[in-house]
Write an enzyme that holds these catalytic residues in place. Sequence first.
Site, PDB file in Angstrom:
ATOM      1  N   GLY A   1     -57.929  45.417 -54.722  1.00 20.08           N
ATOM      2  CA  GLY A   1     -57.844  45.046 -56.141  1.00 20.08           C
ATOM      3  C   GLY A   1     -56.908  45.991 -56.877  1.00 20.08           C
ATOM      4  O   GLY A   1     -56.458  47.013 -56.330  1.00 20.08           O
ATOM      5  N   LEU A   2     -56.624  45.642 -58.118  1.00 18.51           N
ATOM      6  CA  LEU A   2     -55.717  46.446 -58.938  1.00 18.51           C
ATOM      7  C   LEU A   2     -56.227  47.873 -59.127  1.00 18.51           C
ATOM      8  O   LEU A   2     -57.419  48.141 -58.950  1.00 18.51           O
ATOM      9  CB  LEU A   2     -55.583  45.800 -60.328  1.00 18.51           C
ATOM     10  CG  LEU A   2     -54.907  44.433 -60.414  1.00 18.51           C
ATOM     11  CD1 LEU A   2     -55.032  43.887 -61.841  1.00 18.51           C
ATOM     12  CD2 LEU A   2     -53.433  44.520 -60.005  1.00 18.51           C
ATOM     13  N   SER A   3     -55.357  48.758 -59.498  1.00 19.32           N
ATOM     14  CA  SER A   3     -55.751  50.100 -59.903  1.00 19.32           C
ATOM     15  C   SER A   3     -56.733  49.978 -61.067  1.00 19.32           C
ATOM     16  O   SER A   3     -56.527  49.167 -61.966  1.00 19.32           O
ATOM     17  CB  SER A   3     -54.492  50.872 -60.337  1.00 19.32           C
ATOM     18  OG  SER A   3     -54.817  52.196 -60.679  1.00 19.32           O
TER      19      SER A   3
ATOM     20  N   SER B   1     -59.651  48.702 -60.973  1.00 17.42           N
ATOM     21  CA  SER B   1     -60.535  47.521 -60.879  1.00 17.42           C
ATOM     22  C   SER B   1     -61.932  47.925 -60.419  1.00 17.42           C
ATOM     23  O   SER B   1     -62.845  47.100 -60.408  1.00 17.42           O
ATOM     24  CB  SER B   1     -59.937  46.475 -59.935  1.00 17.42           C
ATOM     25  OG  SER B   1     -59.788  46.996 -58.622  1.00 17.42           O
ATOM     26  N   GLY B   2     -62.089  49.192 -60.005  1.00  7.26           N
ATOM     27  CA  GLY B   2     -63.427  49.680 -59.632  1.00  7.26           C
ATOM     28  C   GLY B   2     -63.626  49.929 -58.144  1.00  7.26           C
ATOM     29  O   GLY B   2     -64.762  50.112 -57.699  1.00  7.26           O
ATOM     30  N   LYS B   3     -62.551  49.960 -57.383  1.00  6.90           N
ATOM     31  CA  LYS B   3     -62.665  50.079 -55.921  1.00  6.90           C
ATOM     32  C   LYS B   3     -63.440  51.326 -55.473  1.00  6.90           C
ATOM     33  O   LYS B   3     -64.397  51.224 -54.705  1.00  6.90           O
ATOM     34  CB  LYS B   3     -61.274  50.098 -55.267  1.00  6.90           C
ATOM     35  CG  LYS B   3     -60.483  48.807 -55.437  1.00  6.90           C
ATOM     36  CD  LYS B   3     -59.139  48.871 -54.742  1.00  6.90           C
ATOM     37  CE  LYS B   3     -58.226  49.961 -55.268  1.00  6.90           C
ATOM     38  NZ  LYS B   3     -57.874  49.874 -56.687  1.00  6.90           N
TER      39      LYS B   3
ATOM     40  N   SER C   1     -53.964  47.807 -51.648  1.00  8.60           N
ATOM     41  CA  SER C   1     -53.463  46.896 -50.607  1.00  8.60           C
ATOM     42  C   SER C   1     -53.029  45.557 -51.198  1.00  8.60           C
ATOM     43  O   SER C   1     -53.668  44.531 -50.974  1.00  8.60           O
ATOM     44  CB  SER C   1     -54.519  46.687 -49.518  1.00  8.60           C
ATOM     45  OG  SER C   1     -55.786  46.344 -50.039  1.00  8.60           O
TER      46      SER C   1
END
Lengths: 228, 228
Positions: free
Chosen positions: B37-39, B41-43, B111
């Site tokens: 997910g985007l920067s 986004s909570g990864k 990614s």
Amino acid sequence: MSKILVGRNITWHGAKITKTDRWVKNSHKSALVWITGLSASGKSTIATELEYRMFERSINTFVLDGDNVRHGLNKDLGFSAEDRNENLRRVGEVAKLLVEAGILTIAAFISPFKSDRSLIRELFQEGEFLEVYLRCDLSVCESRDPKGLYKKARRGEIEDFTGISAPYEVPDEPEIIIETDRLSVAESVDVILNVLKEKEIIYESDSRSSLLAPQFSKRMAGIAITKS
Amino acid sequence: MSKILVGRNITWHGAKITKTDRWVKNSHKSALVWITGLSASGKSTIATELEYRMFERSINTFVLDGDNVRHGLNKDLGFSAEDRNENLRRVGEVAKLLVEAGILTIAAFISPFKSDRSLIRELFQEGEFLEVYLRCDLSVCESRDPKGLYKKARRGEIEDFTGISAPYEVPDEPEIIIETDRLSVAESVDVILNVLKEKEIIYESDSRSSLLAPQFSKRMAGIAITKS
């Protein structure tokens, strides 16, 4: 982090799980057992048997060797001096991640140069890297020659073959020396298991299937992080 | 191998420990949960909480992210397109080793490209790779901006910043989609845990501290390799 949570009524623990947390859960510590020695000195055999004997005691363990590294992570590398260094550097870094994940990791690589081995040692904390030198006379290794590599090397068909056309630098101060031309596989593995016990990386357990050794939990209690 | 053992009266098991052996011992399977997910986004937040919640259930788990990979294994890599691909290729291969070692592995990486993600998927057997897409509106990510990266990217101080000056390719068929601009962290983690249960990678357990879920042992009995 806090910005993500603004305005939300949630339970978020925030704490990362540490290596010590894993040691407490697993009832054993993690470390890297680095097995070095000539081709046919018994590295893979001893690594496999050591893994079996540890697994039998419910220890989280894993073997890194040419088989599972050269075909995957390091498949982009060849056998130039530079690529061989990089091969071992990556193995050391992967082992560090495995040790961080609580795995008592075994690595079996000829790793003929002191410089490569000490770079890997430096990645680990004191006591978490055990160099195991399999001392075996070259003539014995050559007579075993299970893959016919020594014969090829003698015929000049393999370049820079350790012991024949390339040097093997004997470790100065390995944690363990095993004379594999004199000891059986089982005896060799016993030597390693005993050192792991002496160093309190693994513990004696009354039952091999016991997942929680009470004496370990007691010892570890002091360093365990309590989470409610 | 046999040559090494010639003439020796020893017990040598010879068998390598398999992934299935580890699953049986651990009472859970291993797999790779790939969070993309985007920067902002909570990864990382979700990866950390997922690890905590799994560890609490005595699951062997570990998070791979930029923090522990970029400073070690991949410290030789920069941020060119080629190096970014190689960064993810190596993460995939390390994850494969961790999964082989029985670890339910979590990876948290932007990614952005389908090609990188599908190369990693191909390393795994069916059902052992779960792509988790954190769907979060760019404006929400940008308003969070915990490290001020979006601001820098808008000012042109970071090249090829995903979502601003470089594309993010939304997964076509991820196993899980989580709308992190709508769900809390705890809710997001619950979604993942539920899918892991549905896919029988982890199991319900009456006691969180139980290391052996009987129902799991029963299920696994059919594929367990019996060693005497």
